[in-house]
Design a protein around this motif. Sequence first.
Motif, PDB file in Angstrom:
ATOM      1  N   UNK A  14     -19.445  28.853 -39.870  1.00 51.49           N
ATOM      2  CA  UNK A  14     -18.305  29.001 -40.748  1.00 51.49           C
ATOM      3  C   UNK A  14     -18.729  29.155 -42.213  1.00 51.49           C
ATOM      4  N   UNK A  15     -20.030  29.183 -42.447  1.00 58.56           N
ATOM      5  CA  UNK A  15     -20.520  29.323 -43.818  1.00 58.56           C
ATOM      6  C   UNK A  15     -20.610  30.791 -44.191  1.00 58.56           C
ATOM      7  N   UNK A  47     -26.564  17.594 -55.178  1.00 51.43           N
ATOM      8  CA  UNK A  47     -26.461  18.889 -54.509  1.00 51.43           C
ATOM      9  C   UNK A  47     -27.120  18.745 -53.147  1.00 51.43           C
ATOM     10  N   UNK A  48     -26.414  19.133 -52.092  1.00 50.73           N
ATOM     11  CA  UNK A  48     -26.982  19.029 -50.748  1.00 50.73           C
ATOM     12  C   UNK A  48     -26.799  20.346 -50.006  1.00 50.73           C
ATOM     13  N   UNK A  76     -30.055  32.420 -50.424  1.00 54.18           N
ATOM     14  CA  UNK A  76     -28.892  32.608 -49.566  1.00 54.18           C
ATOM     15  C   UNK A  76     -28.375  31.317 -48.969  1.00 54.18           C
ATOM     16  N   UNK A  77     -29.063  30.207 -49.244  1.00 53.44           N
ATOM     17  CA  UNK A  77     -28.638  28.908 -48.705  1.00 53.44           C
ATOM     18  C   UNK A  77     -27.455  28.361 -49.506  1.00 53.44           C
ATOM     19  N   UNK A  78     -26.385  27.933 -48.814  1.00 51.86           N
ATOM     20  CA  UNK A  78     -25.237  27.356 -49.509  1.00 51.86           C
ATOM     21  C   UNK A  78     -25.443  25.870 -49.786  1.00 51.86           C
ATOM     22  N   UNK A 116     -22.317  26.302 -54.499  1.00 51.12           N
ATOM     23  CA  UNK A 116     -23.093  27.415 -55.036  1.00 51.12           C
ATOM     24  C   UNK A 116     -23.932  28.016 -53.915  1.00 51.12           C
ATOM     25  N   UNK A 117     -24.367  29.252 -54.116  1.00 53.79           N
ATOM     26  CA  UNK A 117     -25.261  29.933 -53.179  1.00 53.79           C
ATOM     27  C   UNK A 117     -26.583  30.173 -53.894  1.00 53.79           C
TER      28      UNK A 117
END
Length: 260
Positions: A259-260, A164-165, A146-148, A141-142
Amino acid sequence: MGRPPQRESQYFRFTKKEVEQMEKALEEIKGATPAQDVVQSLAEKFNAAPERAGKVPVQAKQVLGWFNHKRRPQKAKGDLMPMTSNSTPSPLNDCPAKSATANSDKVPSEKDPSDAPEWEFEARSSKDGAWYDVATFLTHRILESGEPEVRVRFAGFGAEEDEWVNVRKAVRLRSLPCEATDCVAIKPGDLILCFREGKDQAIYFDAHVLEVQRKRHDVRGCRCRFLIRYDHDQAEERVPLRRVYRRPEGLFSWEFAENV
């Protein structure tokens, strides 16, 4: 240099009998990851034994940590391939419910797909700050920031331990065990992953090398000692090479966040 290493008596240790039982179990499962019920059963058995009376209770995570420490594959440097823009690994490419061993994005058609490089990941748990091998990336999830994030299943643990990390901060390529000759490449200032047997834990934490005591090798292998400082609590300790795991970034260039 800074705070002196804590005395060995202050640290958690498995008893000789407990180690013998775990070695027997490891032999029975032929080096595979032990099932969760096996790990829990061993922890309960150890705590019920007279030898454990008056000592710190054994936790299932400590038992699993011992098995992981014993069975981490000895990967040769020749098996590692330089990273390219086409092969940079990302767990976001492996969701949902994909194995944490990821193939590179592009495989030449004339080659067998099994020849593609495989990347294994580890993730840091928010519960204790330790790093664990990732078995599966379940979904991602994002956040509004904006952090994935990815939801991971840790190797050897059930769904109740899923977390979740943060992809950028808490997921990375798996750290590599050291061979006897690797000690020459470990220098003060290096980031390492260290297997820590503490008062109430036996798991992996990030640490930085403060000082290296070079010693002549013998038939037992490397005899060098490394003064390290754990990043999470600033505790210092001298450790042998067998407890040191090198970061892959020291062997090839890798920018995970790109690559994110």
